[in-house]
Design a protein around this motif. Structure first.
Motif, PDB file in Angstrom:
ATOM      1  N   ARG A   6       0.790  -1.225   0.000  1.00 50.36           N
ATOM      2  CA  ARG A   6       0.000   0.000   0.000  1.00 50.36           C
ATOM      3  C   ARG A   6       0.827   1.283   0.000  1.00 50.36           C
ATOM      4  N   TRP A   7       2.053   1.240   0.501  1.00 48.98           N
ATOM      5  CA  TRP A   7       2.789   2.471   0.721  1.00 48.98           C
ATOM      6  C   TRP A   7       4.128   2.453  -0.001  1.00 48.98           C
ATOM      7  N   GLY A   8       4.562   3.669  -0.360  1.00 50.82           N
ATOM      8  CA  GLY A   8       5.869   3.880  -0.950  1.00 50.82           C
ATOM      9  C   GLY A   8       6.431   5.213  -0.463  1.00 50.82           C
ATOM     10  N   TRP A   9       7.689   5.469  -0.771  1.00 52.43           N
ATOM     11  CA  TRP A   9       8.254   6.757  -0.393  1.00 52.43           C
ATOM     12  C   TRP A   9       9.122   7.275  -1.531  1.00 52.43           C
ATOM     13  N   MET A  10       9.249   8.596  -1.590  1.00 48.94           N
ATOM     14  CA  MET A  10      10.026   9.274  -2.617  1.00 48.94           C
ATOM     15  C   MET A  10      10.791  10.421  -1.971  1.00 48.94           C
ATOM     16  N   TRP A  11      11.856  10.825  -2.646  1.00 46.96           N
ATOM     17  CA  TRP A  11      12.657  11.939  -2.174  1.00 46.96           C
ATOM     18  C   TRP A  11      12.245  13.202  -2.923  1.00 46.96           C
ATOM     19  N   VAL A  12      11.869  14.246  -2.161  1.00 41.92           N
ATOM     20  CA  VAL A  12      11.453  15.522  -2.732  1.00 41.92           C
ATOM     21  C   VAL A  12      12.491  16.564  -2.341  1.00 41.92           C
ATOM     22  N   HIS A  17      12.135  12.903   2.500  1.00 42.40           N
ATOM     23  CA  HIS A  17      11.354  11.711   2.164  1.00 42.40           C
ATOM     24  C   HIS A  17       9.875  11.964   2.412  1.00 42.40           C
ATOM     25  N   VAL A  18       9.049  11.552   1.439  1.00 45.64           N
ATOM     26  CA  VAL A  18       7.597  11.742   1.519  1.00 45.64           C
ATOM     27  C   VAL A  18       6.931  10.390   1.317  1.00 45.64           C
ATOM     28  N   ASN A  36      10.462   1.767 -20.488  1.00 44.05           N
ATOM     29  CA  ASN A  36       9.404   1.800 -19.476  1.00 44.05           C
ATOM     30  C   ASN A  36      10.022   2.270 -18.159  1.00 44.05           C
ATOM     31  N   ARG A  37       9.802   3.546 -17.859  1.00 44.16           N
ATOM     32  CA  ARG A  37      10.431   4.105 -16.674  1.00 44.16           C
ATOM     33  C   ARG A  37       9.687   5.353 -16.226  1.00 44.16           C
ATOM     34  N   VAL A  38       9.947   5.765 -14.997  1.00 47.99           N
ATOM     35  CA  VAL A  38       9.400   7.004 -14.450  1.00 47.99           C
ATOM     36  C   VAL A  38      10.322   8.146 -14.854  1.00 47.99           C
ATOM     37  N   THR A  39       9.768   9.163 -15.489  1.00 48.85           N
ATOM     38  CA  THR A  39      10.571  10.290 -15.977  1.00 48.85           C
ATOM     39  C   THR A  39      10.391  11.552 -15.150  1.00 48.85           C
ATOM     40  N   GLY A  40       9.505  11.580 -14.195  1.00 44.58           N
ATOM     41  CA  GLY A  40       9.323  12.775 -13.383  1.00 44.58           C
ATOM     42  C   GLY A  40       8.178  12.621 -12.421  1.00 44.58           C
ATOM     43  N   ALA A  41       8.075  13.561 -11.483  1.00 41.98           N
ATOM     44  CA  ALA A  41       7.005  13.543 -10.490  1.00 41.98           C
ATOM     45  C   ALA A  41       6.795  14.967  -9.971  1.00 41.98           C
ATOM     46  N   VAL A  52       0.637  13.051  -5.228  1.00 43.47           N
ATOM     47  CA  VAL A  52       1.847  12.990  -6.034  1.00 43.47           C
ATOM     48  C   VAL A  52       1.485  12.403  -7.394  1.00 43.47           C
ATOM     49  N   VAL A  53       1.940  13.068  -8.456  1.00 49.37           N
ATOM     50  CA  VAL A  53       1.646  12.661  -9.828  1.00 49.37           C
ATOM     51  C   VAL A  53       2.954  12.259 -10.491  1.00 49.37           C
ATOM     52  N   PHE A  54       3.038  11.014 -10.958  1.00 50.15           N
ATOM     53  CA  PHE A  54       4.230  10.511 -11.625  1.00 50.15           C
ATOM     54  C   PHE A  54       4.036  10.568 -13.138  1.00 50.15           C
TER      55      PHE A  54
END
Length: 302
Positions: A6-12, A17-18, A36-41, A52-54
């Motif tokens: 259910r949960w994840g974290w990202m560095w802003v 960490h958020v 196939n990759r995440v290019t921004g958030a 948060v929008v990826f």
């Protein structure tokens, strides 16, 4: 980084960490590659809280041509979507009775506190809190409306290969009837209520969703001019204002026809027939096709 189901974290930057709620799969870790990759958030603040929008880049294969039947859709206020096959797509109120009453009370409280404020004075904390409560309720209604539109447009795009829609000038339809001091308008309150009902249905957003989802499934959306779609008989083709007996009932005035049926369904059949006519954009039934083909790789929000 994903912590659990259910949960994840990202560095802003500048924040740290958020934690965020994981709602969709993302190409991270061993599932990520060059295509196939995440290019921004980015972080977005809405009335319901922070999100948060990826931005994700993924490989999208070219869809095969859709082989399903065709359909014409008439948009309305009483019946949101009327299909040419005789079915309807309806929804209830976006807010429950209790939520609607609470919104009405908050609107009255807002007006009372706003009138008590002096010109140029800063909003009080109570007034600001009232604005926030109203915004949260309206955001709840919008999320429910968007959820319903996503489900309905997905079902329609998967079922039908060609979808006919009226090319409506919605901005002109929701203009105020107030007029000017020299030439005041008539039925201003009734027109204002109709404008609010049209805006609540978000007809333009429905068409946008259908265009994107139909293109992904090998279908297309065809826009046809709106004049006479509700006055023309789908059985014999007679066009006269007298055919629309009531708002919901259509009765053909041609003695040799006598077709009767739901007015919205009749309009949907006319739209479906017009969408299948390969003619120019002139005349009553011109055609504008919208396929929105995409490149092999495209970003989309999660």
């Amino acid at each position: 980084m994903r912590l659990n189901r259910r949960w994840g974290w990202m560095w802003v930057p500048k924040i740290g960490h958020v934690l965020f709620r994981w709602t969709r799969d993302l190409p991270v870790g061993k599932h990520a590659d060059k295509e196939n990759r995440v290019t921004g958030a980015r972080l977005v603040k809405e009335a319901a809280g922070w999100h948060v929008v990826f931005r994700v880049q993924s490989q999208a294969p070219e869809p095969a041509p859709h082989t399903g039947p065709t359909v014409g859709i008439d948009r309305g206020v009483t019946r949101p979507l009327a299909l040419s096959d005789g079915t309807f797509r309806d929804h209830g109120p976006w807010l429950t009775h209790g939520e609607g009453e609470r919104l009405r009370r908050l609107e009255k409280t807002k007006e009372r506190r706003r009138r008590a404020r002096r010109p140029g004075e800063k909003n009080s904390r109570r007034l600001t809190r009232t604005y926030d409560q109203i915004a949260r309720l309206r955001a709840t209604a919008k999320r429910r409306a968007v959820d319903w539109q996503h489900k309905i447009t997905t079902e329609i795009a998967e079922t039908f290969s060609r979808i006919g829609m009226e090319d409506l000038a919605i901005t002109n339809m929701v203009r105020s009837a107030r007029g000017t001091r020299e030439t005041p308008g008539r039925n201003v309150r009734q027109k204002a209520g109709l404008n609010r009902a049209i805006a609540a249905e978000a007809w333009g957003r429905t068409v946008t969703m259908l265009e994107c989802k139909s293109a992904d499934r090998g279908g297309s959306v065809v826009k046809v001019p709106a004049p006479n779609t509700s006055r023309c008989c789908s059985a014999c083709g007679l066009t006269t204002p007298g055919n629309r007996e009531t708002q919901a009932r259509f009765v053909c005035k041609n003695p040799g026809c006598g077709f009767e049926g739901n007015a919205d369904t009749n309009a949907g059949r006319n739209i479906d027939r017009a969408a299948g006519q390969a003619v120019s954009g002139r005349g009553d039934f011109g055609v504008t096709r919208s396929t929105k083909r995409r490149p092999p790789t495209r970003p989309h929000a999660v």
